[in-house]
Design an enzyme around this catalytic site. Structure first.
Site, PDB file in Angstrom:
ATOM      1  N   ALA B  17       0.870  -1.353  -0.110  1.00 44.09           N
ATOM      2  CA  ALA B  17       0.177   0.551   0.040  1.00 44.09           C
ATOM      3  C   ALA B  17       0.884   1.306  -0.275  1.00 44.09           C
ATOM      4  O   ALA B  17       0.734   2.321  -0.952  1.00 44.09           O
ATOM      5  CB  ALA B  17      -1.100   0.704   0.967  1.00 44.09           C
ATOM      6  N   SER B  44       5.945 -11.219  -3.809  1.00 44.40           N
ATOM      7  CA  SER B  44       5.036 -10.654  -4.510  1.00 44.40           C
ATOM      8  C   SER B  44       6.259 -10.673  -6.012  1.00 44.40           C
ATOM      9  O   SER B  44       6.238  -9.585  -6.324  1.00 44.40           O
ATOM     10  CB  SER B  44       5.175  -9.590  -4.682  1.00 44.40           C
ATOM     11  OG  SER B  44       4.421  -9.356  -3.617  1.00 44.40           O
ATOM     12  N   CYS B 132       2.890   6.538  10.739  1.00 40.56           N
ATOM     13  CA  CYS B 132       1.849   7.553  10.220  1.00 40.56           C
ATOM     14  C   CYS B 132       1.482   8.455  11.026  1.00 40.56           C
ATOM     15  O   CYS B 132       1.007   9.525  10.633  1.00 40.56           O
ATOM     16  CB  CYS B 132       0.539   7.101   9.401  1.00 40.56           C
ATOM     17  SG  CYS B 132       0.570   5.366  10.449  1.00 40.56           S
ATOM     18  N   LYS B 223       4.723   4.300  19.709  1.00 37.55           N
ATOM     19  CA  LYS B 223       5.542   5.330  18.781  1.00 37.55           C
ATOM     20  C   LYS B 223       5.537   6.323  18.715  1.00 37.55           C
ATOM     21  O   LYS B 223       6.069   7.214  18.697  1.00 37.55           O
ATOM     22  CB  LYS B 223       5.250   4.576  17.578  1.00 37.55           C
ATOM     23  CG  LYS B 223       5.834   3.183  17.080  1.00 37.55           C
ATOM     24  CD  LYS B 223       5.260   2.728  15.264  1.00 37.55           C
ATOM     25  CE  LYS B 223       4.022   1.704  15.912  1.00 37.55           C
ATOM     26  NZ  LYS B 223       4.147   0.797  14.388  1.00 37.55           N
ATOM     27  N   HIS B 252      -6.360   9.462   8.979  1.00 35.96           N
ATOM     28  CA  HIS B 252      -5.839   9.262  10.003  1.00 35.96           C
ATOM     29  C   HIS B 252      -6.591  10.889  10.524  1.00 35.96           C
ATOM     30  O   HIS B 252      -6.377  11.739   9.858  1.00 35.96           O
ATOM     31  CB  HIS B 252      -4.313   9.068  10.572  1.00 35.96           C
ATOM     32  CG  HIS B 252      -3.707   7.336  10.639  1.00 35.96           C
ATOM     33  ND1 HIS B 252      -4.514   6.325  10.135  1.00 35.96           N
ATOM     34  CD2 HIS B 252      -2.782   7.265  10.682  1.00 35.96           C
ATOM     35  CE1 HIS B 252      -4.036   5.771  10.117  1.00 35.96           C
ATOM     36  NE2 HIS B 252      -2.777   5.777  10.158  1.00 35.96           N
ATOM     37  N   ASN B 326      -2.669   9.055   5.853  1.00 36.41           N
ATOM     38  CA  ASN B 326      -2.414   7.847   6.309  1.00 36.41           C
ATOM     39  C   ASN B 326      -1.017   7.168   5.325  1.00 36.41           C
ATOM     40  O   ASN B 326       0.184   7.037   6.360  1.00 36.41           O
ATOM     41  CB  ASN B 326      -2.445   6.584   7.095  1.00 36.41           C
ATOM     42  CG  ASN B 326      -3.812   6.092   6.078  1.00 36.41           C
ATOM     43  OD1 ASN B 326      -4.355   6.122   6.094  1.00 36.41           O
ATOM     44  ND2 ASN B 326      -3.039   4.783   6.151  1.00 36.41           N
TER      45      ASN B 326
END
Lengths: 349, 349
Positions: B17, B44, B132, B223, B252, B326
């Site tokens: 993402a 991937s 974020c 964090k 967010h 975010n």
């Protein structure tokens, strides 16, 4: 003879989200109902509702509807309460009002039975049921206040759409389907049905509940601030609130920060104190990922508290997370509890 | 000759993402990319991704992948960063790491360019991109800190599922459909894919992001607390956080309470100060129901701030609401900004 025991009860707003829960709570608590009137606006009159296996027809609420009614449970909106509560009181009804119409009236007790039950004794015909987001918070605050005193309260809320009624719930569901299907949301109700602009609630968070006041706070935030002081009998307690609407159907959550006055306990000590409060259920074990959540609160009368922890900088500061079904303890259940308090104190003639 | 200008860039976690937003940001900012490598886990590798109209094949990330790479943008998870960042640095790559692996490492600058851009000069090969939820808050706090000083910060977050990656987004959407159709939610990913229990995110609010620490706080909360102090160079600033996951795809939101040190401004004065901060867009007019919302932030690099108001009890206390995408300012955009800072200070060889 069973017909003769109990009280004559009227439920005003019987077809609404809260009214439905009031009926469910009266059934669940086996409340002594001798006679029941279901009242509503002309729009909903004529609807049929089943209570204890018997079908009732909803009637249009008029002043005369309250003749002979002992307990009136009102949840049909503030303007209807303003209009009909005095009429009901004139006819001898004790009104338990679930709107914001009388909450800050000095003549009207504002009651959460686990917190200030005795205040019902001061009633002059009307007793106000506090705002949903206030009730669950003061239920958690009161045991702390009693033991340690409170110096400061700051709350950020995570409120469910059912607090804005069935049309808000329907809007959230329809918008959610539309957004999932790649269509537009087309908001018409939330954040406030009577306000000018409407915003998408599906997959969003809206920092507005009720209308804005001149001071930059919303009315919902002012309700939490002022009602908390009134219920706790702490007029000088600093209380701050930020109220936010979420795409949750039922169950308000709250992130609460408090500072206590004295004898700052450990987190475990505070947990025990909060847990000693009436109606409180502690769900708090981080090691097992145990904490309260909105979806688990639905239909239950409890105020759930978890994530209880000490602030890392202020010895007398604590954080916790409070969740409750906003239609139950936040509205219907608390209203019926007030009626029970009236019975207990033999205040109903 | 255009082929010869610019830098050799590797994006690790290109299929995730954040990786996708990094590529979009490099395009949007017209970042001088001479050569591009898209790297991922073996799972991937082989996928095709288009960048500036050219198709690239994603390769499995190995130490040798970084030979000749000048800038490595890492967002493939903490353990992969721990393993490959030293290998990349050994090969002369400057790593901009978007995981939590190195953020609190004393040797590693933790940078939000609008706040502490000069810290990039101290890098020893790795520069960390903050969490974020931290980035958007410090962006709003820094202009206030500069003018009035900060005494206290308390934040409650309203965080989107895309912060937990594509699988969390998919889970939220699938659960939402199931719940709307009256089926059960069957949670498997959230709140934390690597934790023991999983809970419904659809139409719910989960007060857990990342795993719990022994002190009762989640790692996400720690964090926010620790990174804020490091970025602001305010080791003694009291910061408290409660982090909550919502059924929001991207964006967010944060309810922030602050106390300032001196010269407490009016709400309008604070609004002006916050608005003077880099990357900040003020959306704050209660009379027009104007405030930031997650759904309006998607795809934009701005940090939006609104609901700015003074506390009703503490003259030096203020509340506000901060919203940002975010994946953009909270991750990809900030990472690319750090790369631009490196270029500006001529730190890339």
């Amino acid at each position: 003879m069973a017909e003769e025991t109990g009280y004559s009860v009227a439920v005003l707003g019987a077809t609404g989200a809260v009214g439905e829960q009031i009926l469910r709570t009266l059934e669940m608590k086996d409340f002594p109902v001798r006679e029941l009137k279901l009242l509503s606006s002309p729009r909903s009159a004529g609807k049929k509702i089943t209570f204890r296996g018997q079908e009732y027809t909803v009637e249009e609420a008029k002043p005369e509807s309250f003749d002979g009614v002992q307990i009136g449970l009102f949840s049909a909106g503030g303007s209807i309460s303003k209009q009909l509560a005095p009429e009901a009181v004139k006819r001898g009804t004790i009104v338990i009002d679930n709107t914001s119409a009388y909450r800050m009236d000095e003549e009207v007790p504002l009651v959460v039975p686990e917190v200030n039950e005795e205040d019902v004794k001061d009633h002059k015909g009307i007793i106000a049921n506090p705002n949903c987001s206030t009730i669950q918070m003061v239920a958690a605050l009161e045991p702390v206040r009693r033991v340690y005193g409170l110096k400061k309260v700051i709350v950020s809320t995570y409120q469910a759409v059912s607090g804005a009624g069935y049309e808000a719930v329907d809007e959230m569901k329809e918008q959610s389907r539309n957004v999932l299907d790649g269509k537009s949301a087309e908001p018409e109700v939330l954040p406030v049905s009577g306000d000018e602009k409407h915003y998408q609630i599906a997959f969003n968070a809206i920092p507005q509940i009720d209308k804005f006041q001149d001071n930059g706070y919303t009315f919902e935030e002012m309700k939490m601030i002022n009602e908390t002081k009134k219920i706790l009998h702490e007029n000088d307690l600093p209380v701050a609130a930020t109220c936010v609407r979420l795409p949750v159907e039922t169950g308000h959550s709250e992130s609460v920060y408090i500072e206590v006055e004295k004898d700052a306990p450990t987190a475990a000590g505070l947990r025990e104190t909060i847990g000693s409060g009436g109606g409180i259920t502690i769900q708090d074990d981080p090691s097992r990922q145990e904490y309260p959540m909105a979806v688990n609160s639905v239909g239950l009368p409890d105020v759930f508290v978890g994530r209880i922890r000490r602030d890392l900088d202020f010895e007398n500061g604590y954080h916790f997370w409070v969740v409750s079904d906003n239609l139950m303890k936040g509205a219907a259940y608390n209203s019926v509890q007030i009626a029970e308090s009236l019975i207990q104190y033999e205040l109903i003639k």
